[in-house]
Structures are given as structure tokens and as C-alpha cells.
Design a protein around this motif. Structure first.
Motif, PDB file in Angstrom:
ATOM      1  N   GLY A   1       0.815  -1.209   0.000  1.00 44.88           N
ATOM      2  CA  GLY A   1       0.000   0.000   0.000  1.00 44.88           C
ATOM      3  C   GLY A   1       0.848   1.258   0.000  1.00 44.88           C
ATOM      4  O   GLY A   1       2.050   1.228   0.271  1.00 44.88           O
ATOM      5  N   GLU A   2       0.202   2.378  -0.308  1.00 44.28           N
ATOM      6  CA  GLU A   2       0.900   3.663  -0.344  1.00 44.28           C
ATOM      7  C   GLU A   2       0.059   4.737   0.344  1.00 44.28           C
ATOM      8  O   GLU A   2      -1.172   4.648   0.382  1.00 44.28           O
ATOM      9  N   VAL A   3       0.742   5.745   0.860  1.00 44.91           N
ATOM     10  CA  VAL A   3       0.074   6.873   1.504  1.00 44.91           C
ATOM     11  C   VAL A   3      -0.182   7.948   0.463  1.00 44.91           C
ATOM     12  O   VAL A   3       0.725   8.346  -0.278  1.00 44.91           O
ATOM     13  N   ASP A   4      -1.420   8.410   0.400  1.00 44.26           N
ATOM     14  CA  ASP A   4      -1.771   9.475  -0.546  1.00 44.26           C
ATOM     15  C   ASP A   4      -1.358  10.837  -0.007  1.00 44.26           C
ATOM     16  O   ASP A   4      -0.747  11.644  -0.709  1.00 44.26           O
TER      17      ASP A   4
ATOM     18  N   VAL B   1      -4.360   6.863  10.730  1.00 40.67           N
ATOM     19  CA  VAL B   1      -4.260   6.963   9.273  1.00 40.67           C
ATOM     20  C   VAL B   1      -5.567   6.426   8.704  1.00 40.67           C
ATOM     21  O   VAL B   1      -5.977   5.298   9.028  1.00 40.67           O
ATOM     22  N   LEU B   2      -6.219   7.214   7.859  1.00 36.07           N
ATOM     23  CA  LEU B   2      -7.535   6.844   7.340  1.00 36.07           C
ATOM     24  C   LEU B   2      -7.417   6.154   5.982  1.00 36.07           C
ATOM     25  O   LEU B   2      -6.573   6.509   5.156  1.00 36.07           O
ATOM     26  N   GLY B   3      -8.292   5.179   5.771  1.00 31.30           N
ATOM     27  CA  GLY B   3      -8.426   4.609   4.444  1.00 31.30           C
ATOM     28  C   GLY B   3      -9.032   5.639   3.503  1.00 31.30           C
ATOM     29  O   GLY B   3      -9.640   6.624   3.945  1.00 31.30           O
ATOM     30  N   SER B   4      -8.889   5.431   2.200  1.00 29.75           N
ATOM     31  CA  SER B   4      -9.348   6.427   1.224  1.00 29.75           C
ATOM     32  C   SER B   4     -10.847   6.686   1.335  1.00 29.75           C
ATOM     33  O   SER B   4     -11.299   7.839   1.308  1.00 29.75           O
ATOM     34  N   GLU B   5     -11.638   5.639   1.485  1.00 28.77           N
ATOM     35  CA  GLU B   5     -13.091   5.805   1.586  1.00 28.77           C
ATOM     36  C   GLU B   5     -13.472   6.384   2.943  1.00 28.77           C
ATOM     37  O   GLU B   5     -14.419   7.183   3.046  1.00 28.77           O
ATOM     38  N   ALA B   6     -12.766   5.996   3.990  1.00 30.02           N
ATOM     39  CA  ALA B   6     -13.058   6.525   5.322  1.00 30.02           C
ATOM     40  C   ALA B   6     -12.867   8.039   5.363  1.00 30.02           C
ATOM     41  O   ALA B   6     -13.667   8.768   5.974  1.00 30.02           O
TER      42      ALA B   6
ATOM     43  N   ASP C   1     -14.377   8.796  23.259  1.00 31.15           N
ATOM     44  CA  ASP C   1     -14.260  10.144  23.817  1.00 31.15           C
ATOM     45  C   ASP C   1     -12.854  10.698  23.652  1.00 31.15           C
ATOM     46  O   ASP C   1     -12.493  11.710  24.269  1.00 31.15           O
ATOM     47  N   THR C   2     -12.041  10.066  22.832  1.00 33.17           N
ATOM     48  CA  THR C   2     -10.655  10.497  22.644  1.00 33.17           C
ATOM     49  C   THR C   2     -10.518  11.228  21.309  1.00 33.17           C
ATOM     50  O   THR C   2     -10.944  10.739  20.265  1.00 33.17           O
ATOM     51  N   ARG C   3      -9.928  12.412  21.357  1.00 30.58           N
ATOM     52  CA  ARG C   3      -9.674  13.164  20.129  1.00 30.58           C
ATOM     53  C   ARG C   3      -8.377  12.634  19.504  1.00 30.58           C
ATOM     54  O   ARG C   3      -7.323  12.629  20.148  1.00 30.58           O
ATOM     55  N   VAL C   4      -8.474  12.246  18.263  1.00 33.39           N
ATOM     56  CA  VAL C   4      -7.352  11.613  17.570  1.00 33.39           C
ATOM     57  C   VAL C   4      -6.968  12.460  16.357  1.00 33.39           C
ATOM     58  O   VAL C   4      -7.837  12.953  15.624  1.00 33.39           O
ATOM     59  N   VAL C   5      -5.671  12.621  16.141  1.00 31.76           N
ATOM     60  CA  VAL C   5      -5.169  13.439  15.033  1.00 31.76           C
ATOM     61  C   VAL C   5      -4.954  12.558  13.795  1.00 31.76           C
ATOM     62  O   VAL C   5      -4.352  11.479  13.879  1.00 31.76           O
ATOM     63  N   VAL C   6      -5.429  13.040  12.656  1.00 27.17           N
ATOM     64  CA  VAL C   6      -5.222  12.337  11.376  1.00 27.17           C
ATOM     65  C   VAL C   6      -3.842  12.707  10.838  1.00 27.17           C
ATOM     66  O   VAL C   6      -3.578  13.877  10.547  1.00 27.17           O
ATOM     67  N   VAL C   7      -2.958  11.716  10.726  1.00 23.33           N
ATOM     68  CA  VAL C   7      -1.606  11.989  10.237  1.00 23.33           C
ATOM     69  C   VAL C   7      -1.404  11.521   8.799  1.00 23.33           C
ATOM     70  O   VAL C   7      -0.384  11.841   8.180  1.00 23.33           O
ATOM     71  N   GLY C   8      -2.361  10.767   8.255  1.00 22.89           N
ATOM     72  CA  GLY C   8      -2.200  10.292   6.891  1.00 22.89           C
ATOM     73  C   GLY C   8      -3.497   9.752   6.312  1.00 22.89           C
ATOM     74  O   GLY C   8      -4.425   9.380   7.045  1.00 22.89           O
ATOM     75  N   ILE C   9      -3.563   9.752   4.981  1.00 28.89           N
ATOM     76  CA  ILE C   9      -4.688   9.180   4.241  1.00 28.89           C
ATOM     77  C   ILE C   9      -4.107   8.242   3.189  1.00 28.89           C
ATOM     78  O   ILE C   9      -3.196   8.617   2.436  1.00 28.89           O
ATOM     79  N   LEU C  10      -4.622   7.024   3.127  1.00 29.84           N
ATOM     80  CA  LEU C  10      -4.056   6.002   2.247  1.00 29.84           C
ATOM     81  C   LEU C  10      -4.619   6.074   0.827  1.00 29.84           C
ATOM     82  O   LEU C  10      -5.742   6.546   0.605  1.00 29.84           O
TER      83      LEU C  10
ATOM     84  N   LEU D   1      -9.894  -2.327   3.976  1.00 24.76           N
ATOM     85  CA  LEU D   1      -9.112  -1.336   4.717  1.00 24.76           C
ATOM     86  C   LEU D   1      -9.360   0.086   4.228  1.00 24.76           C
ATOM     87  O   LEU D   1      -8.956   1.047   4.891  1.00 24.76           O
ATOM     88  N   ASP D   2     -10.012   0.238   3.105  1.00 28.32           N
ATOM     89  CA  ASP D   2     -10.321   1.578   2.607  1.00 28.32           C
ATOM     90  C   ASP D   2     -11.361   2.276   3.476  1.00 28.32           C
ATOM     91  O   ASP D   2     -11.494   3.494   3.429  1.00 28.32           O
ATOM     92  N   ARG D   3     -12.100   1.499   4.247  1.00 28.62           N
ATOM     93  CA  ARG D   3     -13.212   2.067   5.035  1.00 28.62           C
ATOM     94  C   ARG D   3     -12.931   2.082   6.527  1.00 28.62           C
ATOM     95  O   ARG D   3     -13.854   2.137   7.337  1.00 28.62           O
ATOM     96  N   VAL D   4     -11.659   2.028   6.914  1.00 26.96           N
ATOM     97  CA  VAL D   4     -11.333   1.983   8.342  1.00 26.96           C
ATOM     98  C   VAL D   4     -10.362   3.096   8.713  1.00 26.96           C
ATOM     99  O   VAL D   4      -9.694   3.679   7.852  1.00 26.96           O
ATOM    100  N   ALA D   5     -10.321   3.356  10.018  1.00 32.80           N
ATOM    101  CA  ALA D   5      -9.320   4.254  10.593  1.00 32.80           C
ATOM    102  C   ALA D   5      -8.319   3.380  11.339  1.00 32.80           C
ATOM    103  O   ALA D   5      -8.703   2.576  12.201  1.00 32.80           O
ATOM    104  N   LEU D   6      -7.055   3.505  11.015  1.00 35.14           N
ATOM    105  CA  LEU D   6      -6.015   2.641  11.562  1.00 35.14           C
ATOM    106  C   LEU D   6      -5.227   3.369  12.651  1.00 35.14           C
ATOM    107  O   LEU D   6      -4.799   4.518  12.459  1.00 35.14           O
ATOM    108  N   VAL D   7      -5.053   2.688  13.773  1.00 37.30           N
ATOM    109  CA  VAL D   7      -4.228   3.215  14.861  1.00 37.30           C
ATOM    110  C   VAL D   7      -3.178   2.163  15.198  1.00 37.30           C
ATOM    111  O   VAL D   7      -3.287   1.005  14.798  1.00 37.30           O
TER     112      VAL D   7
END
Length: 397
Positions: A141-144, A160-165, A182-191, A200-206
Motif C-alpha cells: 500500500g501507499e500513503v496518498d 491513518v484513514l483509508g481512502s473511503e473513510a 471520547d478520545t480526540r485523535v489526530v489524522v496523520v495520513g490518508i491512504l 481497509l479503505d473504510r477503516v481508521a487505523l491506529v
């Protein structure tokens, strides 16, 4: 009086010239008749070309992605209760000799919202999974946009979010935040879309450590991904479940993601056969149109036939004239249809980003089919024209 006189025979050039006279005299009718043949051939060439182009692109994609990826997922016991893979599943898989890479993901019980203003039940259809830092390497896979999880970010409330997510949550770039429980999470990448594992396109990965620290994750993987040498895929697949769960191998489901793409190619073949059948029907209708045109042509040109017969033309010459005219009419439609089909294939393939493929055999087969139709469609009118008696034909009004 000499008895050894023989009727003159027309040369091939003369036959073509005489056969073309009828086409030039009735151009509008010729165009309409040839159009039916052209549409049939164009349909067949286009269907074959697009099918081959799509299949070629799919096979090239498979070559890039590789067919040596296997997945092992937790199943259910005999009572239907969900099972868990052992925490050491990845390490156990790595001990298999031909295995080149092993990694894992796991389901995490964390509901995702765009912000804390959104009700908890509105998750936008996005789920949470824990992922190891080597996941993208194993899946190709690659990061967009942004970056992938590393040793540091996998321990922090980052995702890191999947493309569809990302589309469903309305996230367009990195640095934005979403809510996991209840946890605020920072998006650092989109796949980029992951072709082999589209779920995996529809998930948020931690990261695994972050999932354990912030969301109560128990550390048991849900899916193990494994890559081995191409020659040993079947062997590894046969022992993978037993290696992961020696006590209960039946509770591990092993699959090969590339099989789904191969199945898609097989489905395309079935659709291609259906479309070829429709093209064949169009070609048959075109052949009937050619036959109809030739029959009418014979009826309209009886005086011409009678005059030629009176001047010494043999029945064979008349028969050959109308058969040639039918062949020329069919060939005109066939060539036009082949060119139209090739152009449509190249145009559509270019729009789709495929490598355009028009098999030479499809063009040759299309032209051969048109000539066969020309013979069949022109045979009866040609025989009918040859049987006309000169006196009857000359007296026809």
C-alpha cells in the motif's frame, strides 16, 4: 461455322468493376445496408477489445501487487462463538520457512465521529482497526497524503484513514482531528486505495500500542497477512491455520486476496460472451439487410440483366456479378465496423486509463464473418438473376 468458340471470361478486375457499378448507382441504399453489418462488427470488435484491455490491465495489476499474499482470519467455534487469534500469531507465522513477511490488523471497539458535536450513533460507516507499522510494506500500500504510522506515532492518539473513510468523514488533509469514543485523535495520513484488501479503505487505523492504551484493546490480532515466495504459496497456505492455532486450526480461515481479482476476470469473460452474442445478432440483422438489398436490386435491374444476357453474358457471369456486389457491400460494412470498433476500444480504454488492446484475430475474424455473410446473403439473389431469361428480362417493366 466454327464450333470451337468459347464465351469470354471476365478477369478479376472486370468482375470487381462490374460488381461495383450497382453499388455506385444506389449509394444511399448501400450505406444503410452496410450500416447494419458495420454495427454488428463494431460491437463484436469493441466487446473483444475492451474485454482484452480490461483483462490485460487486471493481469498487469496482479503482477504488480503479487499473488503471494495470504490472509488468516479468526473464525468461530462449533457453537458459533467468535474465536481469537493468539497474540503471538505473527511471530509464529514468521517461523514458517518460505514466509518473507508477516503482519496483522485487529478490530478495535472504538466508535468514530467527525467531532464531539456529532451523536455517538452516527459513525459514518467507518470502523477502527489496530495495525502494525509494517502493514503497508506487506500489502504494497501507499500513503496518498501525510505519513504512515511509525514507532512513535503508533503509541500516540493518531490515525491513518483509508481512502473511503476519509471521504465519509469529510477529511481532506492531515492535521485534522476526529473522535474515537471520547478520545480526540489526530489524522496523520490518508491512504491510497488498497486493491488487494479493499476493506481497509473504510477503516481508521491506529497503532497496536495506542489501541491498548486508549481503547482497551486486548492485543489479539483479527487478521494476519503473510507473503511468501510465489512457488510456496500453496504449501504455506496448507500449514498456515495449523501454525497459528495448533489446537484449533478449524477456527482459522485462510484466503488468498488475489483470487478475488482472478474471479473478476472470469466474470468479465461471461459478460464478454453475452455481448458477443448480441453483436452476433446485430451482424445477422445486417446480413438480412444485405440479402434484402440484393433481392430488390435484382428485381429493379431485370432489363440490365436481360441486355447483358442478350449481348452474350453467361449465367455464370451474371451470377458472379451479383455475388461480387454482395461481397463488396458486406466488405464495406465489415471494414467500416472494424475501424469503428478499434477506434471505440482505444477511446474508451484511454478514458479508463487502460492499455488499449485490439487482438488482430478479432479484426480478421470480423472481416471473415462479413465475407461469409456476403456469400450467404448474395447467393440466392445471384442465382435468381442468372436464371432470368433474356427475353423475359428485356420485356420487364
Amino acid at each position: 461455322m466454327r464450333n470451337d468458340l468459347k464465351p469470354a471470361r471476365l478477369s478479376a478486375r472486370d468482375v470487381l468493376r462490374v460488381g461495383a457499378v450497382g453499388l455506385r448507382a444506389r449509394r444511399a441504399r448501400v450505406v444503410l445496408s452496410a450500416l447494419g453489418i458495420a454495427l454488428g462488427i463494431a460491437t463484436m470488435v469493441t466487446v473483444i477489445g475492451l474485454s482484452e484491455s480490461s483483462r490485460s490491465d487486471l493481469m498487469a495489476q496482479l503482477d504488480r501487487l503479487g499473488t503471494n499474499l495470504l490472509t488468516a482470519e479468526a473464525g468461530e467455534d462449533r457453537e458459533g462463538n467468535p474465536l481469537k487469534l493468539p497474540k503471538s500469531a505473527v511471530a509464529m507465522v514468521e517461523r514458517i520457512g518460505p514466509v518473507q513477511h508477516a503482519t496483522a490488523t485487529a478490530e478495535v471497539d472504538a466508535r468514530i465521529r467527525r467531532s464531539d458535536l456529532v451523536p455517538e450513533e452516527r459513525t459514518a460507516g467507518v470502523t477502527t482497526q489496530a495495525a502494525r507499522t509494517d502493514l503497508l510494506t506487506a500489502l504494497g500500500g501507499e500513503v496518498d497524503r501525510g505519513v504512515w504510522l511509525d514507532a512513535a506515532s503508533s503509541r500516540l492518539p493518531t490515525t491513518v484513514l483509508g481512502s473511503e473513510a476519509a471521504k465519509r468523514l469529510g477529511i481532506t488533509g492531515t492535521g485534522e482531528t476526529i473522535m474515537m469514543n471520547d478520545t480526540r485523535v489526530v489524522v496523520v495520513g490518508i491512504l491510497e486505495p488498497i486493491v488487494l484488501v479493499p476493506t481497509l479503505d473504510r477503516v481508521a487505523l491506529v497503532g497496536f500500542p495506542a489501541a491498548e492504551r486508549y481503547f482497551g484493546f486486548d492485543g489479539h490480532p483479527t487478521t494476519v497477512f503473510e507473503r511468501s515466495t510465489d512457488a510456496s504459496v500453496e504449501e504455506v497456505g496448507a500449514v498456515l491455520a495449523r501454525t497459528i492455532s495448533p489446537g484449533h486450526p478449524g477456527g482459522v480461515k485462510v484466503s488468498r486476496p488475489s483470487d478475488a481479482l482472478a474471479a473478476k476476470a472470469a466474470t468479465d469473460e461471461g459478460l464478454t460472451r453475452l455481448m458477443l452474442g448480441l453483436g452476433g445478432v446485430a451482424l445477422l440483422v445486417g446480413g438480412v439487410g444485405v440479402a434484402n438489398t440484393m433481392v430488390i436490386s435484382v428485381l429493379e435491374r431485370r432489363q440490365e440483366i436481360g441486355l447483358r444476357r442478350a449481348l452474350g453474358a453467361t449465367r455464370q457471369a451474371i451470377r458472379l456479378q451479383f455475388l461480387t456486389e454482395s461481397l463488396l457491400l458486406s466488405a464495406l460494412g465489415g471494414v467500416s465496423g472494424a475501424l469503428l470498433g478499434a477506434a471505440a476500444t482505444y477511446g474508451f480504454a484511454t478514458v479508463q486509463g487502460w492499455t488499449a488492446v485490439v487482438p488482430p484475430w478479432s479484426l480478421a475474424g470480423g472481416l471473415a464473418a462479413t465475407l461469409l455473410i456476403g456469400v450467404v446473403a448474395g447467393l440466392y439473389p445471384a442465382i435468381r438473376a442468372a436464371r432470368l431469361h433474356p427475353t423475359v428480362a428485356l420485356n420487364a417493366v
